[in-house]
Design an enzyme around this catalytic site. Structure first.
Site, mmCIF file in Angstrom:
data_model
loop_
_atom_site.group_PDB
_atom_site.id
_atom_site.type_symbol
_atom_site.label_atom_id
_atom_site.label_comp_id
_atom_site.label_asym_id
_atom_site.label_seq_id
_atom_site.Cartn_x
_atom_site.Cartn_y
_atom_site.Cartn_z
ATOM 1 N N ILE A 146 0.809 -1.218 0.000
ATOM 2 C CA ILE A 146 0.000 0.000 0.000
ATOM 3 C C ILE A 146 0.841 1.265 0.000
ATOM 4 C CG2 ILE A 146 -1.965 -1.086 1.115
ATOM 5 C CD1 ILE A 146 -1.003 -0.002 3.768
ATOM 6 N N ASP A 198 8.622 16.391 9.904
ATOM 7 C CA ASP A 198 8.400 15.899 8.537
ATOM 8 C C ASP A 198 6.909 15.881 8.220
ATOM 9 O OD1 ASP A 198 9.255 15.062 6.052
ATOM 10 O OD2 ASP A 198 9.279 12.941 6.584
#
EC number: 2.7.10.2
Length: 555
Positions: free
Chosen positions: A216, A337
């Protein structure tokens, strides 16, 4: 059983063994051996052609080797004239398999027991395996990592001897003695050894416990797979590093993500962490599976269809992610991030009749949840070890190595993330356009946003980190939470109505009390002609009544 052996062409000895003598030979036969300087010794040296076996100390014999012929056995004097005879040494008899009895129940049981240092391995796929042995590698307490993201007060409480938080100055000498004693008793605490990935390797837990469905996602660190755990049947996202990390520079990044997940625990707007382990020097992390994919997937799909996320949904994304950042920053950490690919979507069905509240903790009951994931760049606010994330979302002060306002770097990246979700063009990695954004210029958004929401987005990318709002302020911003002002107004009205209700209840209680006291006074008065205390009415004529009035004239 009878056996005869020849020595130099003559009969040496006739051996007679019976089943009854077998057990007696275990205890009595060991002490019977040729003495040094005896005729037997000269016969074994000069006349007998059999190989000479050196004498052995009886203390060297193990329980299974204490086997010899019966003690009541004596040589034949008629044979001794030609070749002096004597019972052979026990080692010679053992080689001839005359006295070894390995098939007694005791010997069979002894041979079936494993040696103290052996390991017993089971065949077939079994989740639980018995492994015998000392287990010195697993029981060594010095092979324990120290989580750098654990709060300092917690670490001091749990890593000092006797759990004392603080020592008094007059106890310094005693403290030194306690510390030295603790270092001897608990070397793992004071001389910790880094538990590297190579030392955590085990069997393929991934293949044993999980069934891989599909891939995925993929990133710089590794690949993410959708898996079903065989035991509980639930879906999980298993993140596996692309290359071996043991001994590499990326090992600390992998461990940093595990440390951060373990410290943060469970929050509705942070991807949940379950476990982590190493296989073949690859780090594997078991996380919560988000069935809606990532925000980056949603942006890509919208770009293909020429659509973009509407303002109301943008506010919901900004609100929920800010709540996740509030939790992370409150734990003394920064993400470093934040970007669309690290914001994940969970879609769930809401039951009919389920009411959604406006509280901060009750947003998890909504149909769509946005969660922060990928904690590989997380660092501490007080002791920063910054590993720069994606340069497209990097704040200018981080590039200048100014770490005084680390949480505001996450706010800057969040503002650019919302701009991309609103339909802005892909962000530049460098050059003048990159610096243009760092001057406080929000990327162009194709859709029409309300001025107040647009001003909030521009504030998120302000060049001065001090001017950017903190995550805690965003989580309570009235622009994002439209119902905050209305809820406050309704709460105020509710308080007023509660006060009015309380006053009316007091008046009603006083009226009832006055009515009760009036009845008591009426019952104490003597009866008067023409008056009835029950109805306080006046009789006029035969059966006609008229109400009694106490009003005075002129009023």
């Amino acid at each position: 059983m009878r056996t005869a052996m020849s020595c130099g062409g003559g009969l040496v000895q006739r051996l007679d063994f019976s089943s009854s003598d077998e057990e007696d030979g275990l205890s009595n036969g060991i002490n019977e051996g040729p003495q040094k300087g005896s005729p037997v010794s000269s016969w074994r040296t000069n006349n007998c052609p059999f190989p000479i076996t050196p004498q052995r100390n009886e203390r060297e014999l193990s329980p299974t080797q204490e086997l010899s012929p019966s003690s009541d056995y004596s040589p034949d004097p008629s044979v001794g004239a030609e070749c002096p005879g004597t019972p052979l040494h026990y080692s010679t008899w053992k080689k001839l398999k005359l006295c070894d009895t390995p098939y007694t129940p005791k010997s069979l049981l002894y041979k079936t027991l494993p040696s103290p240092g052996s390991r017993v391995h089971c065949r077939g796929q079994r989740l639980l395996r018995f492994v015998a042995g000392t287990g010195a590698e697993l029981d060594d307490p010095s092979l324990v990592n120290i989580n750098p993201f654990t709060p300092e007060s917690y670490r001091q409480t749990h890593f000092q001897p006797n759990g004392k938080r603080k020592e008094r100055p007059e106890d310094d000498c005693r403290t030194d003695r306690q510390m030295k004693y603790a270092e001897k008793e608990h070397p793992a605490v004071f001389q910790s050894k880094r538990f590297v990935l190579r030392e955590t390797n085990m069997g393929s837990r991934y293949k044993t416990e999980f069934l891989e469905i599909e891939k995925i996602g993929a990133g710089e660190f590794g690949s993410v797979f959708k898996c079903i755990k065989r035991l509980d049947g639930c879906f999980y996202a298993i993140k596996r590093s692309k290359k071996p990390l043991a001994g590499s520079t990326d090992e600390q990044l992998a461990l940093r993500e595990v440390y951060a997940h373990a410290v943060l625990g469970h929050h509705p707007h942070v991807v949940r962490y379950y476990s982590a382990w190493a296989e073949d020097d690859h780090m594997i992390i078991q996380n919560e599976y988000c069935n809606g994919g990532s925000l980056q997937d949603l942006i890509v799909d919208n770009n293909k269809e020429g659509q973009f996320v509407l303002e109301q949904e943008l506010k919901e994304i900004l609100l929920q992610v800010s709540m996740g950042l509030k939790y992370i920053h409150g734990s003394g950490l920064v993400h470093m991030d934040i970007k669309p690919s690290n914001i994940f979507i969970c879609r769930k069905q809401t039951e009919l009749g389920q009411e959604e509240s406006d509280g901060e903790d009750d947003l998890s009951s909504g149909s769509v949840l946005y969660k922060i994931g990928d904690l590989g760049h997380v660092t501490s606010i007080l002791n920063p070890q910054v590993e720069e994330g994606d340069s497209r979302f990097l704040a200018n002060e981080i590039l200048q190595e100014d770490y005084s306002q680390l949480p505001k770097a996450d706010i800057f990246a969040l503002g650019l993330t919302i701009a991309l979700a609103a339909g802005a063009a892909p962000l530049p990695c460098n050059e003048d356009s990159w610096h243009h954004i760092r001057k406080g210029n929000l990327p162009h958004v194709p859709q029409l946003l309300t001025p107040i929401f647009l001003a909030l987005l521009k504030l998120l990318v302000h060049p001065d980190p001090v001017m950017r709002p903190p995550a805690a302020s965003l989580a309570k911003n009235s622009v994002l939470r439209r119902c905050v002002g209305k809820a406050a107004q309704l709460q105020k009205q509710l308080n007023v109505e509660k006060f009015k209700t309380a006053m009316l209840e007091r008046e009603l209680k006083a009226a009832k009390l006055a009515q009760t006291s009036g009845k008591d006074e009426c019952s104490d008065l003597p009866p008067m002609s023409g008056f009835s205390c029950r109805g306080r009415k006046r009789l006029v004529g035969a059966k006609n009544t008229r109400s009694l009035s106490f009003t005075c004239g002129g009023y």
